[in-house]
Every structure is written in C-alpha cells, then in structure tokens.
Design a protein around this motif. Structure first.
Motif, mmCIF file in Angstrom:
data_model
loop_
_atom_site.group_PDB
_atom_site.id
_atom_site.type_symbol
_atom_site.label_atom_id
_atom_site.label_comp_id
_atom_site.label_asym_id
_atom_site.label_seq_id
_atom_site.Cartn_x
_atom_site.Cartn_y
_atom_site.Cartn_z
ATOM 1 N N UNK A 76 0.831 -1.209 0.000
ATOM 2 C CA UNK A 76 0.000 0.000 0.000
ATOM 3 C C UNK A 76 0.866 1.259 0.000
ATOM 4 N N UNK A 77 2.078 1.134 0.551
ATOM 5 C CA UNK A 77 3.025 2.254 0.560
ATOM 6 C C UNK A 77 3.872 2.289 -0.712
ATOM 7 N N UNK A 78 3.602 1.351 -1.636
ATOM 8 C CA UNK A 78 4.309 1.347 -2.914
ATOM 9 C C UNK A 78 5.593 0.560 -2.932
ATOM 10 N N UNK A 79 5.774 -0.376 -2.005
ATOM 11 C CA UNK A 79 7.001 -1.165 -1.956
ATOM 12 C C UNK A 79 6.674 -2.647 -1.939
ATOM 13 N N UNK A 80 7.350 -3.411 -2.795
ATOM 14 C CA UNK A 80 7.210 -4.864 -2.812
ATOM 15 C C UNK A 80 8.605 -5.485 -2.924
ATOM 16 N N UNK A 81 8.670 -6.773 -2.649
ATOM 17 C CA UNK A 81 9.916 -7.507 -2.799
ATOM 18 C C UNK A 81 9.862 -8.318 -4.079
ATOM 19 N N UNK A 82 10.979 -8.370 -4.778
ATOM 20 C CA UNK A 82 11.072 -9.161 -5.999
ATOM 21 C C UNK A 82 12.293 -10.063 -5.908
ATOM 22 N N UNK A 83 12.143 -11.278 -6.397
ATOM 23 C CA UNK A 83 13.276 -12.198 -6.461
ATOM 24 C C UNK A 83 14.120 -11.795 -7.660
ATOM 25 N N UNK A 84 15.379 -11.532 -7.405
ATOM 26 C CA UNK A 84 16.295 -11.153 -8.480
ATOM 27 C C UNK A 84 17.115 -12.350 -8.964
ATOM 28 N N UNK A 85 17.417 -13.251 -8.029
ATOM 29 C CA UNK A 85 18.268 -14.394 -8.382
ATOM 30 C C UNK A 85 17.968 -15.551 -7.441
ATOM 31 N N UNK A 86 17.986 -16.746 -8.008
ATOM 32 C CA UNK A 86 17.889 -17.971 -7.216
ATOM 33 C C UNK A 86 18.971 -18.918 -7.706
ATOM 34 N N UNK A 87 19.783 -19.379 -6.777
ATOM 35 C CA UNK A 87 20.770 -20.412 -7.082
ATOM 36 C C UNK A 87 20.367 -21.632 -6.259
ATOM 37 N N UNK A 113 11.479 -3.025 -4.487
ATOM 38 C CA UNK A 113 11.203 -2.159 -5.631
ATOM 39 C C UNK A 113 9.936 -1.356 -5.372
ATOM 40 N N UNK A 114 9.857 -0.200 -6.023
ATOM 41 C CA UNK A 114 8.684 0.652 -5.936
ATOM 42 C C UNK A 114 7.698 0.319 -7.032
ATOM 43 N N UNK A 115 6.608 1.059 -7.056
ATOM 44 C CA UNK A 115 5.569 0.836 -8.067
ATOM 45 C C UNK A 115 6.096 1.011 -9.482
ATOM 46 N N UNK A 116 7.129 1.823 -9.633
ATOM 47 C CA UNK A 116 7.724 2.064 -10.951
ATOM 48 C C UNK A 116 8.714 0.972 -11.351
ATOM 49 N N UNK A 117 8.925 -0.017 -10.467
ATOM 50 C CA UNK A 117 9.845 -1.107 -10.762
ATOM 51 C C UNK A 117 11.299 -0.780 -10.469
ATOM 52 N N UNK A 118 11.545 0.389 -9.952
ATOM 53 C CA UNK A 118 12.923 0.794 -9.646
ATOM 54 C C UNK A 118 13.293 0.376 -8.222
ATOM 55 N N UNK A 119 14.574 0.129 -7.980
ATOM 56 C CA UNK A 119 15.013 -0.283 -6.643
ATOM 57 C C UNK A 119 14.705 0.785 -5.593
ATOM 58 N N UNK A 120 14.380 0.307 -4.402
ATOM 59 C CA UNK A 120 14.157 1.175 -3.242
ATOM 60 C C UNK A 120 14.925 0.600 -2.067
ATOM 61 N N UNK A 121 15.157 1.438 -1.089
ATOM 62 C CA UNK A 121 15.827 0.971 0.119
ATOM 63 C C UNK A 121 14.893 0.046 0.891
ATOM 64 N N UNK A 122 15.476 -0.934 1.556
ATOM 65 C CA UNK A 122 14.700 -1.801 2.432
ATOM 66 C C UNK A 122 14.175 -0.978 3.603
ATOM 67 N N UNK A 123 12.961 -1.244 4.065
ATOM 68 C CA UNK A 123 12.441 -0.516 5.223
ATOM 69 C C UNK A 123 13.333 -0.725 6.447
ATOM 70 N N UNK A 124 13.530 0.349 7.209
ATOM 71 C CA UNK A 124 14.406 0.298 8.387
ATOM 72 C C UNK A 124 13.959 -0.781 9.364
#
Length: 135
Positions: free
Chosen positions: A48-59, A109-120
């Motif tokens: 709701x605040x515009x932040x989600x987590x995305x998997x970038x890599x899985x090994x 990532x934000x709603x725009x798909x760009x990286x964001x800082x992890x919440x404190x």
C-alpha cells in the motif's frame, strides 16, 4: 533461523510421484512470507506504501526427492543484507535429510519497478533474527 512446515500434497507431485522441481520454489516462497510475518513485517501494508519484494536471483540445488504426504520443513536464514537487497539461504528438509538448498536474492522495488531501500524496520528485525545476541 526461521522454520516453516509444509505438507506435500498430490498436486505438488509429478507423474513419477515426486515433488515437481518448481514447487520447491513455492515452498521457499511460503517460508519467506511466514518469516516476514513472524518478524512483524506486513507485506500488504508495504505494498500500500508502494514497496514490494522481488526475487532477483535464485541459485538452487536439488539434492533428494520429496514425495506425496511428506512433512517438510523450510529453513530460512539471512546470509547478507545491503540497503536495497538481501540474500537468504533456504533449505527444504525432511527430518534431518536435506532435500533442496537455495540462495535467494531479494530486492525492494517501488511501483515504478525501480530499486528502493529496504524498510528500516525490516533491516533491524532481520539483523536481530540473524544474530539474536545483538537484539
């Protein structure tokens, strides 16, 4: 380390009666979600605040098969963390037997798909979970 139990259902298996390889990714996803929930991180509120987590890599390493009706345990632990990403180590075990292991890189990532800082709050809680002596 966080632990989460999952039962293997018929729908999780392939024609050979073993867990279909992609379902291990579903199991570890559930483990990550439950870990965040147990840490008090509300992913719905973050979205709701515009932040989600995305998997970038899985090994991943598939070591032994799981079968229908097995009770499995997903182990999740923090490997590394930076301001915008974290790497988790996750294992799927049947008792003491290691079946699957993966290192998963997650980014915020934000709603725009760009990286964001992890919440404190997440950074603090994950660090405390990784080293309970510093909590």
């Amino acid at each position: 380390m966080h632990r989460f139990q999952v039962r293997v259902y018929y729908e999780d298996t392939d024609l050979a009666g073993i867990v279909y390889y992609a379902n291990y990714l579903r199991f570890i996803e559930r483990g990550r979600s439950e870990w965040l929930r147990d840490l008090g991180i509300d992913q719905v509120a973050l979205k709701a605040e515009g932040l989600v987590f995305a998997v970038r890599r899985v090994e991943a390493d598939y070591l032994q098969p799981a079968k229908y009706d097995d009770l499995l345990e997903v182990h999740s632990s923090l490997r590394t963390q930076s301001p915008a990403r974290m790497v988790l180590h996750q294992e799927v075990r049947r008792g003491e037997v290691l079946l699957f292991a993966a290192d998963v890189t997650l980014v915020a990532i934000g709603e725009d798909g760009r990286p964001r800082r992890l919440p404190a709050a997440l950074v603090t809680r994950m660090a405390a979970a990784a080293d309970p002596g510093k909590a």
